[in-house]
Every structure is written in C-alpha cells, then in structure tokens.
Design an enzyme around this catalytic site. Structure first.
Site, PDB file in Angstrom:
ATOM      1  N   ALA A 299       2.400   0.517   2.656  1.00 24.69           N
ATOM      2  CA  ALA A 299       1.299  -0.295   3.154  1.00 24.69           C
ATOM      3  C   ALA A 299       0.495   0.405   4.242  1.00 24.69           C
ATOM      4  O   ALA A 299      -0.681   0.095   4.446  1.00 24.69           O
ATOM      5  CB  ALA A 299       1.842  -1.618   3.687  1.00 24.69           C
ATOM      6  N   SER A 300       1.107   1.366   4.947  1.00 22.07           N
ATOM      7  CA  SER A 300       0.398   2.025   6.046  1.00 22.07           C
ATOM      8  C   SER A 300       0.156   3.511   5.803  1.00 22.07           C
ATOM      9  O   SER A 300      -0.683   4.106   6.486  1.00 22.07           O
ATOM     10  CB  SER A 300       1.172   1.846   7.359  1.00 22.07           C
ATOM     11  OG  SER A 300       2.477   2.377   7.257  1.00 22.07           O
ATOM     12  N   SER A 301       0.873   4.126   4.865  1.00 22.29           N
ATOM     13  CA  SER A 301       0.677   5.553   4.604  1.00 22.29           C
ATOM     14  C   SER A 301       1.259   5.924   3.249  1.00 22.29           C
ATOM     15  O   SER A 301       2.039   5.172   2.654  1.00 22.29           O
ATOM     16  CB  SER A 301       1.317   6.410   5.702  1.00 22.29           C
ATOM     17  OG  SER A 301       2.728   6.289   5.678  1.00 22.29           O
TER      18      SER A 301
ATOM     19  N   ARG B  44       2.682   9.593   0.889  1.00 19.01           N
ATOM     20  CA  ARG B  44       3.044  11.005   1.001  1.00 19.01           C
ATOM     21  C   ARG B  44       3.483  11.532  -0.344  1.00 19.01           C
ATOM     22  O   ARG B  44       3.896  10.773  -1.228  1.00 19.01           O
ATOM     23  CB  ARG B  44       4.151  11.227   2.031  1.00 19.01           C
ATOM     24  CG  ARG B  44       5.487  10.576   1.680  1.00 19.01           C
ATOM     25  CD  ARG B  44       5.627   9.194   2.237  1.00 19.01           C
ATOM     26  NE  ARG B  44       6.879   8.558   1.901  1.00 19.01           N
ATOM     27  CZ  ARG B  44       8.013   8.731   2.550  1.00 19.01           C
ATOM     28  NH1 ARG B  44       8.054   9.589   3.557  1.00 19.01           N
ATOM     29  NH2 ARG B  44       9.097   8.094   2.211  1.00 19.01           N
TER      30      ARG B  44
ATOM     31  N   ASP C 209       8.534   0.037  -4.681  1.00 18.17           N
ATOM     32  CA  ASP C 209       9.160   0.933  -3.705  1.00 18.17           C
ATOM     33  C   ASP C 209      10.577   0.521  -3.340  1.00 18.17           C
ATOM     34  O   ASP C 209      11.456   1.382  -3.161  1.00 18.17           O
ATOM     35  CB  ASP C 209       8.288   1.098  -2.451  1.00 18.17           C
ATOM     36  CG  ASP C 209       7.803  -0.220  -1.865  1.00 18.17           C
ATOM     37  OD1 ASP C 209       8.288  -1.294  -2.267  1.00 18.17           O
ATOM     38  OD2 ASP C 209       6.911  -0.169  -0.987  1.00 18.17           O
ATOM     39  N   THR C 210      10.845  -0.776  -3.269  1.00 17.52           N
ATOM     40  CA  THR C 210      12.215  -1.196  -2.969  1.00 17.52           C
ATOM     41  C   THR C 210      13.154  -0.857  -4.120  1.00 17.52           C
ATOM     42  O   THR C 210      14.312  -0.494  -3.906  1.00 17.52           O
ATOM     43  CB  THR C 210      12.277  -2.705  -2.675  1.00 17.52           C
ATOM     44  OG1 THR C 210      11.313  -3.027  -1.681  1.00 17.52           O
ATOM     45  CG2 THR C 210      13.652  -3.096  -2.174  1.00 17.52           C
TER      46      THR C 210
ATOM     47  N   GLY D  90      12.719   4.033   6.200  1.00 16.37           N
ATOM     48  CA  GLY D  90      12.275   4.456   7.530  1.00 16.37           C
ATOM     49  C   GLY D  90      12.984   3.759   8.662  1.00 16.37           C
ATOM     50  O   GLY D  90      13.233   4.350   9.717  1.00 16.37           O
TER      51      GLY D  90
END
Length: 471
Positions: free
Chosen positions: A12-14, A16, A238-239, A403
């Site tokens: 949601a924020s980045s 990679r 993602d989970t 994270g």
C-alpha cells in the site's frame, strides 16, 4: 549459471523488485528496484494510479537488464479486493478505487437486501469488511451502473498487471477469495450469489491457482524491456505469499503476517463457515495449494505509519519503537475500530478514543506510539484465544513474518500479551513466498514443506519470550 526469479511485491505504501536465486541450498535475495505507492485523491475519491505503478514495474524490469541479471520467471503480488474493470477493447473503465475510499459506506445494507450476512458467511467463509469487492461492486451498481453495463471483464490489481505484461487474462485464486464472491467448496466463483446481487457473470474470468503460468511477455513488452520472461502466478494476494514463506515445516502453525495490516491466523485444509466463526469475525482466505488461511484482519502498522507522517520530524521506525518502549501509559484502543481505518489525523483519533473511553490520554508522540503497540499486542492476545477456541488447538509459538517482524518492541509486546514464544522473521516474507511458488513451478522443490524448510535455513529467525519485555 544461476536461474533468477523476480518477485514484484507491491504494498500500500511502496513496491520493490526482489531477485531470488538458489545457491548452496539457500535462497539468496537482492533488491534491485524500489518505488513509492499510495492512494491519491481523484475528485474526492481515493484511487490507485495503476498507470504509474505499471510504469514502475517496467522500470524495475529494465533495471534487471542493466545489472545483467535477467529473470527467467517473475510473479507479481499486491494487496487484495481492488480491481480494474475493462471494456470490450480491454480499456479501463472508470476510476481504480482504493479500498479505503468511502463510497462503500452503506453498501452492506444493499447487499443484505439480497442475502443476509449470516447466509453470506455460510456461503463464502469470508469476514465482513466494508471494502471487500462484493461491496465495492454494489457501489458501482448503485452509483455508476453504466460501468457494469459496459464492463466485459474484471481483473484484480495483480491480474491486471499480468495482463498488461502478457495480454493474457488470469484470475488468481488467493486474491479472488478476498472478493467475498468465491465458494470455499468449489474453489470457484459463486455464480448463484453473483446472480443474486445482479452482477454480470461475464466479468468474472476463470480462476487459476498459484503456480500457473500466465504466459511470456508480449512482443511490445519484450521490445520495450529488452528481454523475455515467463510470468507465473504466485499467491498474488500479498498475505498469501507471506504465509507461504512461514519458516516451519510444521502444518497448522500460528502466524502473524505483520505489515500495514496484521493478519493473524493458521492454515487449515477446510474452511470454517460456522456461525461462531462469523461472530468472532474470522475469515477463510485462500492459500497455496488450496489451503485456507484462517485468520483475523487487524489494523496493524497502518496506525504507526499514519502517526509517523504527522510527527514534526521523520523518525525511523526503529527509533519510534525505542522511544515507545520507554513510556509507561496503560491506555489501550480497539485497533479494529472503524475510526482508525482512514482518519484525517491518526494522532487525534487515538487521543479521542482514549478520552471517550475514560482512559489516560497520550500527551506526546511517543506515548501515542506506545498505546498503539500495546493495543496491537492486546489484540493479538485476544485473537489467539479466539483461534484456539475455534480450532481446538493450543499454539505454543507465533511466527511473525513481514516488515513488522523487525519491530523489536512490538515482538516483545506480542510475547507479553499472548504468553507465547514469538519467532520473528523473515522480514521479506511476501517476496520470498512469491519466489517460492515460482521455484515450485520450476520444480526446484518437491512441495511446500520442502520450500519452507529452505526458508528456515536461509534466513535468521529471532525468538522472543514473554519475559523479554523490560517495563
């Protein structure tokens, strides 16, 4: 010569790009590209800039070519529930709304005009969250019906990016389950439910499981990027990818996928769609190899991320943890209260909750952080009791991945409030789980158990016990 696998992990924020390879029986990771993400205001709506995100996906692929490490396989994972509607020419229709947008307010009542919450849970096993796709589509039906009339297909966010890369449409299973429109029995769309709600059947494409090949880059993408690659479906939620990377071969372990959201649960082979499970607000999301991620969604580090933006200075998350640990404030907030979903000020929301409940109101940023961390720990403790009661199992250990596994104070608080040993790491679990499914497709592992054993020996796992917290 190494075979490289590429995980494009967009949160949601980045986002990679993480290259992975197998060397001497261990997984090696290399971050080659990173980019920002976030919902943006578009005409008073919160939306995703999917065009910008796809540009960043391609830039990361170009970076792989620049450094001479071309991936043979790649997979994309993102958050769940959000989607793109496509017209007959495969062009996007309307806005790409973000799940925090307020247009779904009241849409639950519209859904329940057709099916009760009790019956909906019994059919899907998915907990009620007002941003689930089922409610988002009801908002379209009520407010923008012309879009549903024009739409020929619906692709969830990672599926849309896969389509842009390959021109092939696939709907991946783990993410599809977050729509609250998939049957846990058939593992397919619940078309009777879809008909009940008046959503057009044609927009729901065939569901594919993780480990399915989507296809190769289209000719246009090959020319732009400079190489070809096979796009494989990981667990695109993602989970789902993070849970695939739990560092234990033991079946049915208890985990917390700790990031913007905290997803706490266990894996099961069958969904629990019982009334008691619904009342406790647990969900049965799809996992790799048709496992079920039986879990509870908890607000998570979104609250810390939000207050960090309001601080006068930009402190690291590690420093915020250190300062919070020094505080002595007993106040606890309900992390799952809707007031914390998208407040204009998270700082003021925390203060208001404490004041409204007659608790000590935090006076500075460090006390606010301490309240949030302790509230998360308390919520984890409550949730483990619910999960144990519903599964009939006792869990001695909690595997914290993602994270949030790097947040030492939160891990200590979690051990304190749950009374369980916390095994923290790996922090890059989502990318690792994404890579594991690509490697499984490439037959580098016999099964998920062997893949998880590889994770266990490849990354450091730190343990915390309930006595580790020094108050």
């Amino acid at each position: 010569m190494n075979t490289y696998y590429l995980a494009v992990d967009i949160g949601a924020s980045s986002g990679r790009h993480m290259l992975g390879s197998l060397e001497d029986g261990k997984i090696k990771l290399e971050e080659v590209y990173r980019f920002p993400n976030g919902m943006k205001r578009v005409d008073d709506s919160l939306c995703w800039d999917v065009e910008a995100l796809f540009y960043e996906i391609k830039e990361g692929l170009k970076r792989c070519k620049e450094i001479g490490k071309l991936p043979t396989f790649m997979g994309i994972d993102t958050w769940g529930v959000d989607y793109v509607l496509l017209d007959e020419n495969d062009q996007p229709l309307g806005k790409t709304y973000g799940y925090r947008d307020g247009r779904t307010n009241g849409m639950d009542a519209k859904v329940y005009e057709e099916i009760s919450l009790k019956d909906l849970y019994a059919r899907t096993g998915i907990q009620k969250q007002i941003f689930n796709t089922i409610y988002q589509l009801m908002a379209v039906k009520q407010k923008e019906p012309e879009l549903l009339n024009e739409a020929k297909s619906m692709l969830l966010i990672p599926d849309y990016f896969n389509f842009l890369l390959t021109r092939e449409k696939r709907t991946e299973y783990t993410n599809a389950t977050t729509t609250q429109l998939v049957s846990p029995v058939s593992k397919d769309w619940d078309y009777k439910l879809i008909d009940m709600l008046g959503y057009p059947r044609r927009i729901f494409g065939k569901i594919s499981e993780p480990g399915t090949l989507v296809g190769n880059f289209s000719k246009e993408i090959q020319e732009e990027i400079g190489f070809d690659c096979q796009v494989v479906l990981p667990a695109t939620h993602d989970t789902g990818s993070a849970v695939a990377a739990i560092p234990t071969a033991k079946d049915g372990a208890l985990y917390i996928s700790s990031g913007t959201w905290s997803l706490m649960g266990t894996e099961r082979l069958e969904a629990d769609c019982s009334t008691e499970s619904r009342i406790q607000n647990l969900t049965n999301e799809g996992g790799y190899n048709y496992r079920f991620r039986y879990l509870k969604n908890i607000m998570g580090l979104w609250m810390i991320q939000s207050i960090r933006k309001e601080f006068a200075e930009e402190y690291s998350y590690g420093y915020i943890c250190e300062q919070a640990q020094k505080q002595d404030i007993p106040s606890i907030v309900d992390c799952n209260d809707d007031m914390f979903l998208a407040p204009s000020s998270m700082v003021e929301a925390v203060k208001a909750y404490c004041e409204n409940t007659g608790q000590q109101v935090p006076q500075n940023e460090w006390e606010i952080a301490a309240v949030i961390y302790n509230s998360l720990g308390k919520c984890y403790g409550d949730t483990i009791g619910q999960i144990e009661g519903l599964t009939g199992k006792k869990y001695d250990c909690i595997y914290v991945v993602g994270g949030g596994s790097n947040a030492e104070y939160l891990n200590q608080v979690t051990a304190k409030y749950t009374g369980r040993t916390v095994c923290a790491g790996p922090g890059e679990a989502t990318a690792i789980g994404n890579l594991l499914v690509q490697m499984l497709y490439d037959r580098k592992f016999a099964d998920l158990k062997e893949a998880r054993e590889c994770v266990q020996r490849s990354f450091d796992i730190k343990k915390y016990d309930k006595g580790d917290l020094q108050c």
